[in-house]
Motif scaffolding. Sequence first.
Motif: not given
Ligand code: SF4
Length: 518
Positions: A240, A274, A338
């Motif tokens: 971000p 993203q 994640q």
């Molecule tokens: Fe990073 Fe993906 Fe989370 Fe956006 S959604 S902050 S790109 S991990």
Amino acid sequence: MNEEQRKQQGQIKSELNIERIKNTSSDDMIAKYFQTNYELQAPDIKKARKRRNEEVQFNYDFSIPEDMQAIGKDKKFLIRTYGCQMNEHDTEVMAGIFTEMGYTATTEVTEADIILLNTCAIRENAENKVFGEIGHLKPLKLENPDLIIGVCGCMSQEESVVDRILKKHQHIDLIFGTHNIHRLPHLIKEAMFSKEMIVEVWSKEGDIIENLPKVRKGKIKAWVNIMYGCDKFCTYCIVPMTRGKERSRRPEDIIQEVRHLVAQGYKEVTLLGQNVNAYGKDFEDLDYTFGDLMNDIHKIDIPRVRFTTSHPRDFDDHLIDVLAQGGNLLDHIHLPVQSGSSEVLKKMNRKYTREEYLELVRKIREAIPNATLTTDIIVGFPNETDEQFEETMTLVEEVGFEAAYTFIYSPREGTPAARKKDDVPEEVKKQRLYRLNELVNKQAAESMLTYKGKTVKVLVEGESKKNPDILAGYTEKSKLVNFNGPKSAIGKIVEVKITKANTWSLNGEMIESKIEVN
Ligand code: SF4
Ligand code: 5AD
């Protein structure tokens, strides 16, 4: 400027360049850059979160300035790309701009007149690789002071990186950010004629520049940006800050680009963002979501449509219904989880729990029974306990991911997680990654075994990297297939009977009569 003056200027620049490289930079010099050329884009999460109200500017007027249109005649460019598909695609845009300036591409550093490193900041090791390369390029610059070396991409958006390059790597001529790609012609001109390092990194992050030229890497598959930036602010993630706020391209521009690709004979598009599921949320005048876009692209005559990357939080029922229509919308969904622990997910600011993720998977499987799911996983998030890690392991089994990109958590300066004290020893993190990879590999191999004896559709990309007598391509579910077949099949979708399953690829024989005419 006449030829003689230009030569003289070139001469002067060469000498000054040598001087610049020999002299280690002073703090004064850095201060000067920060006041003049460099609009600071330090990762500041509070400031960044306020940005959502900023208006998005659309610019359709890109063109190469007249005096730059032939500047690359008899010159060569080389772009080294690190990181994700977004970067790969940015490289295609920069290659397009170079080509319009008369440059040709080279893969040899010694032949290049300009070298760009299109960098990735997602983990520390990605950055280390780039700094290694920056070091390797120094002798080339000393040999050929007119060589222009530039650093762009995500690392350029980090203050600490720009600082380090200014202080320690004076052989770099140019640093520009992810919002400055369309300024490449001007930046090259400045780098050619300036004696100082050119740094242009904008903190402005609301723009969308359309009509940029592109030289795509292949003629079969293409990437299409549908949105830029990310406003999710996962606590571990630098994106971000490096890619700016979420902003969507207008649907008509995307659809036009896809239609254009069809007309050029492309067989597959991958829609890029993203967080593609947030597509359209920033439109003030339009009620149009990612599901609507997929529905419209479903009607276009392109055989294969993929998308990446999804965020589970924004993956809505409408999108699932649209994807369930199948056809050109392929049933491989990359859905980064994640972690399998709700507590860790909360600390990561992922905005869903383990149970919500599993419920989403259940819904997807109900609507698209054969869907293949793959994911991204981080192990060793600060203070992750053994129990929390075990929850990740059980989630991987429960969902039955057929592949996963797995990472050890890497602290990124300026992100909230990087400020946390971490009590998990590195050895434990490595052990966890090892165990996770064993599990993922086992599941990948098992999923491959189910293909033995079956016939799959393969989009043939070319000769196999290891053996030019063998063709290679991907199935609808993104499995790599190596097979015997005629070269005429390249660029087509063919049927292949699978004879052998490996962990990450399949071997087979083409069914000759089944070449699809597209
Ligand atoms: Fe990073 Fe993906 Fe989370 Fe956006 S959604 S902050 S790109 S991990
Ligand atoms: N450390 C480790 N992995 C990370 N990713 C993003 N940020 C980090 C970090 N700081 C991973 C996430 C993301 C993928 C692109 O990279 O899994 O989905």
